[in-house]
Design a protein around this motif. Structure first.
Motif, PDB file in Angstrom:
ATOM      1  N   ASP A 285      -7.687 -10.321   6.624  1.00  0.00           N
ATOM      2  CA  ASP A 285      -7.145  -9.882   5.601  1.00  0.00           C
ATOM      3  C   ASP A 285      -6.831  -8.344   5.679  1.00  0.00           C
ATOM      4  OD1 ASP A 285      -7.486 -12.349   4.490  1.00  0.00           O
ATOM      5  OD2 ASP A 285      -9.199 -11.769   3.365  1.00  0.00           O
ATOM      6  N   THR A 286      -7.359  -7.776   6.727  1.00  0.00           N
ATOM      7  CA  THR A 286      -7.094  -6.247   6.638  1.00  0.00           C
ATOM      8  C   THR A 286      -6.083  -5.843   7.682  1.00  0.00           C
ATOM      9  OG1 THR A 286      -8.635  -6.298   8.598  1.00  0.00           O
ATOM     10  CG2 THR A 286      -9.591  -5.786   6.339  1.00  0.00           C
ATOM     11  N   TYR A 287      -5.480  -6.779   8.277  1.00  0.00           N
ATOM     12  CA  TYR A 287      -4.214  -6.651   9.226  1.00  0.00           C
ATOM     13  C   TYR A 287      -2.876  -6.241   8.188  1.00  0.00           C
ATOM     14  CZ  TYR A 287      -0.857  -6.849  13.091  1.00  0.00           C
ATOM     15  OH  TYR A 287       0.108  -6.561  13.958  1.00  0.00           O
ATOM     16  N   PRO A 288      -2.352  -5.260   8.655  1.00  0.00           N
ATOM     17  CA  PRO A 288      -1.216  -4.681   7.787  1.00  0.00           C
ATOM     18  C   PRO A 288      -0.367  -5.823   7.186  1.00  0.00           C
ATOM     19  CG  PRO A 288      -1.672  -3.260   9.471  1.00  0.00           C
ATOM     20  CD  PRO A 288      -2.601  -4.321   9.771  1.00  0.00           C
ATOM     21  N   THR A 289       0.354  -6.514   8.117  1.00  0.00           N
ATOM     22  CA  THR A 289       1.262  -7.492   7.265  1.00  0.00           C
ATOM     23  C   THR A 289       0.715  -8.503   6.640  1.00  0.00           C
ATOM     24  OG1 THR A 289       1.385  -8.608   9.622  1.00  0.00           O
ATOM     25  CG2 THR A 289       3.151  -6.814   9.313  1.00  0.00           C
ATOM     26  N   LYS A 290      -0.500  -8.947   7.288  1.00  0.00           N
ATOM     27  CA  LYS A 290      -1.304 -10.019   6.336  1.00  0.00           C
ATOM     28  C   LYS A 290      -1.619  -9.383   4.968  1.00  0.00           C
ATOM     29  CE  LYS A 290      -3.228 -14.092   5.717  1.00  0.00           C
ATOM     30  NZ  LYS A 290      -2.205 -15.412   5.789  1.00  0.00           N
ATOM     31  N   ALA A 291      -2.199  -8.195   5.103  1.00  0.00           N
ATOM     32  CA  ALA A 291      -2.559  -7.800   3.823  1.00  0.00           C
ATOM     33  C   ALA A 291      -1.441  -7.632   2.599  1.00  0.00           C
ATOM     34  CB  ALA A 291      -3.263  -6.071   3.932  1.00  0.00           C
ATOM     35  N   ALA A 292      -0.367  -7.241   3.328  1.00  0.00           N
ATOM     36  CA  ALA A 292       0.929  -7.159   2.501  1.00  0.00           C
ATOM     37  C   ALA A 292       1.227  -8.579   2.021  1.00  0.00           C
ATOM     38  CB  ALA A 292       2.020  -6.496   3.204  1.00  0.00           C
ATOM     39  N   VAL A 293       0.887  -9.468   2.855  1.00  0.00           N
ATOM     40  CA  VAL A 293       1.424 -10.775   2.236  1.00  0.00           C
ATOM     41  C   VAL A 293       0.791 -11.354   1.173  1.00  0.00           C
ATOM     42  CG1 VAL A 293       1.089 -13.277   2.733  1.00  0.00           C
ATOM     43  CG2 VAL A 293       2.389 -11.934   4.270  1.00  0.00           C
ATOM     44  N   ILE A 294      -1.006 -10.939   1.426  1.00  0.00           N
ATOM     45  CA  ILE A 294      -1.951 -11.342   0.222  1.00  0.00           C
ATOM     46  C   ILE A 294      -1.486 -10.323  -0.946  1.00  0.00           C
ATOM     47  CG2 ILE A 294      -4.131 -11.036  -0.272  1.00  0.00           C
ATOM     48  CD1 ILE A 294      -4.926 -11.494   2.569  1.00  0.00           C
ATOM     49  N   GLU A 295      -1.281  -9.142  -0.880  1.00  0.00           N
ATOM     50  CA  GLU A 295      -1.138  -8.229  -1.952  1.00  0.00           C
ATOM     51  C   GLU A 295       0.137  -8.520  -2.951  1.00  0.00           C
ATOM     52  OE1 GLU A 295      -0.346  -3.526  -2.959  1.00  0.00           O
ATOM     53  OE2 GLU A 295      -0.810  -4.027  -1.132  1.00  0.00           O
ATOM     54  N   THR A 296       1.392  -8.731  -2.030  1.00  0.00           N
ATOM     55  CA  THR A 296       2.489  -9.092  -2.879  1.00  0.00           C
ATOM     56  C   THR A 296       2.233 -10.696  -3.494  1.00  0.00           C
ATOM     57  OG1 THR A 296       3.294  -9.878  -0.620  1.00  0.00           O
ATOM     58  CG2 THR A 296       3.796  -7.693  -1.409  1.00  0.00           C
ATOM     59  N   GLY A 297       1.659 -11.617  -2.766  1.00  0.00           N
ATOM     60  CA  GLY A 297       1.380 -12.951  -3.183  1.00  0.00           C
ATOM     61  C   GLY A 297       0.660 -12.719  -4.362  1.00  0.00           C
ATOM     62  N   ASN A 298      -0.367 -11.863  -4.649  1.00  0.00           N
ATOM     63  CA  ASN A 298      -1.413 -11.889  -5.730  1.00  0.00           C
ATOM     64  C   ASN A 298      -0.457 -11.363  -6.966  1.00  0.00           C
ATOM     65  OD1 ASN A 298      -3.629 -12.901  -4.392  1.00  0.00           O
ATOM     66  ND2 ASN A 298      -4.402 -10.740  -3.995  1.00  0.00           N
ATOM     67  N   ALA A 299       0.170 -10.459  -6.545  1.00  0.00           N
ATOM     68  CA  ALA A 299       1.223  -9.691  -7.483  1.00  0.00           C
ATOM     69  C   ALA A 299       2.259 -10.589  -8.141  1.00  0.00           C
ATOM     70  CB  ALA A 299       1.952  -8.405  -6.982  1.00  0.00           C
ATOM     71  N   ALA A 300       2.995 -11.455  -7.135  1.00  0.00           N
ATOM     72  CA  ALA A 300       3.791 -12.532  -7.396  1.00  0.00           C
ATOM     73  C   ALA A 300       3.111 -13.435  -8.568  1.00  0.00           C
ATOM     74  CB  ALA A 300       4.512 -13.174  -6.375  1.00  0.00           C
ATOM     75  N   ALA A 301       2.005 -13.964  -7.993  1.00  0.00           N
ATOM     76  CA  ALA A 301       1.215 -14.924  -9.087  1.00  0.00           C
ATOM     77  C   ALA A 301       0.904 -14.339 -10.384  1.00  0.00           C
ATOM     78  CB  ALA A 301      -0.080 -15.416  -8.136  1.00  0.00           C
ATOM     79  N   ALA A 302       0.426 -13.154 -10.524  1.00  0.00           N
ATOM     80  CA  ALA A 302       0.310 -12.346 -11.657  1.00  0.00           C
ATOM     81  C   ALA A 302       1.625 -12.474 -12.406  1.00  0.00           C
ATOM     82  CB  ALA A 302      -0.421 -10.975 -11.551  1.00  0.00           C
ATOM     83  N   ALA A 303       2.565 -12.089 -11.755  1.00  0.00           N
ATOM     84  CA  ALA A 303       3.966 -11.878 -12.696  1.00  0.00           C
ATOM     85  C   ALA A 303       4.366 -13.492 -13.103  1.00  0.00           C
ATOM     86  CB  ALA A 303       4.949 -11.391 -11.513  1.00  0.00           C
TER      87      ALA A 303
END
Length: 451
Positions: free
Chosen positions: A80-98
């Motif tokens: 989860d802390t790897y940069p590109t994986k962390a970005a996937v998680i963060e943007t995925g959560n943001a997309a789900a919230a949107a």
């Protein structure tokens, strides 16, 4: 070659007169033999053994590099802390919230339209219409926000997939290099086997020893012998380490002989001096190790080395190493020294006759107050990104003060500082480490004999 006798000489040279090590450098500066020595020269068995040793180390390093690259792909890049994986998680959560916000906004529009349809008075219809207009505007904004969030999530997934593809390609290249190294090792082993079968190139009655005390290739007592086919190779140690950081790398021990070794012992030590060569930095370095069989991190104590157990013919074992550098360390030059030996159940013992040296620069931490903050005092350059190199360059340090095992040698490598004192200090440290190993060999042999 008398292991303890030669090592004791090296220790004495390092402790009593470090200048001896420095003055020995020019004698080995030119590793090219004279033309008359190389023209039509048939390699001796000892030279072929050294070629096998070098090929074995290259193969070991290649295997470790492939394994590390695969582990990086399968575990590190999916953390989860790897940069590109962390970005996937963060943007995925943001997309789900949107998406959730848009669903709620659409429901609000439906509710407002129902209230408008149910209104019976002009006043109620006006209020319901206003609420509907506001809900529809919020729904449009929510839809736009969802589209933007989905776009970012898609871009993040693409970036992560691209990084995985790039790592997969890297693995392919490393696997190709590993296969080539394996072929090179097989060729070297065949050449050695052919030469030994034909009895070619033996110079001292078949053992390549010096014949002193009537024991070719053995020290007094007859058990401990040099074994260059027991190799120790380091990968993943960066060539620059910043104060306050921790670096993890790998030591691979390989039994290149045709027999099982009953107990194999790795030796690892770190040694460092500041750029002026006047201050030893060992107290700023903390080296630990672990294995798959015993994953808990332990101090790497040269005088209390632990056995890795038995090692079958042509087999390898990996030791994970972790180097912690204090935040207040000044810039300087360091090196990791590695070697290995073995003890059999019958009391016989021996090991790799040289000590391999892996050099690295130590950079003072930015704002640490030591030297020029955040810079390499020797070069003035900023640290930048410090990454593992998949195996730093090595300089085998022989017990007699020379370097290399290929016959030509070469002066001890000097990186960073132009001052000769750090190199002398590192060479002295190498000799002391070798002396520690010699003491351990003798101690273990006595223990095995008593048992």
């Amino acid at each position: 070659m008398k292991i303890r006798r030669v090592l004791a000489t090296a220790v004495a040279a390092a402790v009593i007169s470090p200048a001896v090590l420095l003055s020995a450098g020019p004698a080995f500066a030119d590793g090219k033999p004279a033309a008359s020595q190389t023209q039509n020269a048939k390699p001796t068995v000892e030279e072929l053994r050294q070629a096998v040793e070098r090929a074995q180390k290259e193969y070991d390093a290649a295997v470790v590099a492939v394994n590390d690259a695969i582990t990086f792909l399968e575990k590190d890049m999916e953390a989860d802390t790897y940069p590109t994986k962390a970005a996937v998680i963060e943007t995925g959560n943001a997309a789900a919230a949107a998406a959730k916000a848009r669903t709620e906004a659409d429901q609000a529009v439906a509710d407002a339209r129902a209230k408008l349809d149910a209104a019976t008075t002009e006043e109620d219809r006006a209020a319901a219409q206003t609420a509907l207009d506001e809900a529809e505007k919020a729904a449009e904004e929510a839809a736009d926000a969802q589209t933007a969030a989905d776009t970012k999530a898609t871009a993040a997934r693409t970036a992560h997939d691209d990084a995985r593809v790039a790592q997969t390609r890297k693995i392919g290249l490393l696997q190709k290099a590993r296969d080539e190294a394996k072929e090179k090792l097989a060729d070297a082993e065949k050449a050695l086997a052919d030469a030994e079968a034909a009895g070619e190139g033996e110079e001292d009655g078949g053992n390549g020893g010096d014949g002193e005390d009537g024991q070719d290739g053995e020290e007094p007592g007859g058990e401990c012998v040099p074994e260059p086919r027991l190799t120790a190779a380091v990968t993943g140690l960066p060539d620059k380490i910043v104060g306050g950081t921790t670096q993890t790398f790998t030591l691979r021990i390989t039994n290149g002989t045709a027999k099982t070794m009953d107990a194999v012992y790795p030796y690892v030590g770190v040694h460092a001096f500041d750029d002026k060569g006047l201050k030893e930095l060992d107290s700023h370095l903390d080296l630990e190790w672990s294995t798959a069989a015993n994953p808990a991190w332990r101090d790497a104590d040269l005088m209390d080395a632990s056995s890795l157990g038995s090692l079958a013919s042509k087999a390898s074992l990996d030791v994970k190493l972790r180097l912690k550098v204090d935040a207040d360390v000044p810039s300087g030059q360091g090196a990791a020294f590695v070697t290995a030996d073995y003890v059999n159940d019958d009391g016989s013992c021996g090991g790799y006759p040289d000590l391999d040296q892996y050099e690295f620069r130590i950079l003072a931490k930015a704002g640490g107050g030591a030297g020029s903050p955040g810079k390499d005092d020797a070069t003035g350059s900023k640290p930048g990104n410090v990454t593992g190199q998949g195996g730093a360059s090595t300089t085998p340090v022989t017990a007699s003060g020379g370097s290399g095992t290929g016959g030509g040698g070469g002066a001890l490598a000097r990186t960073g500082s132009s001052d000769a004192l750090p190199t002398v200090g590192l060479a002295g440290g190498a000799a002391l480490v070798l002396g520690a190993g010699a003491v351990l060999v003798a101690r273990r042999r006595r223990t095995a004999a008593d048992a």
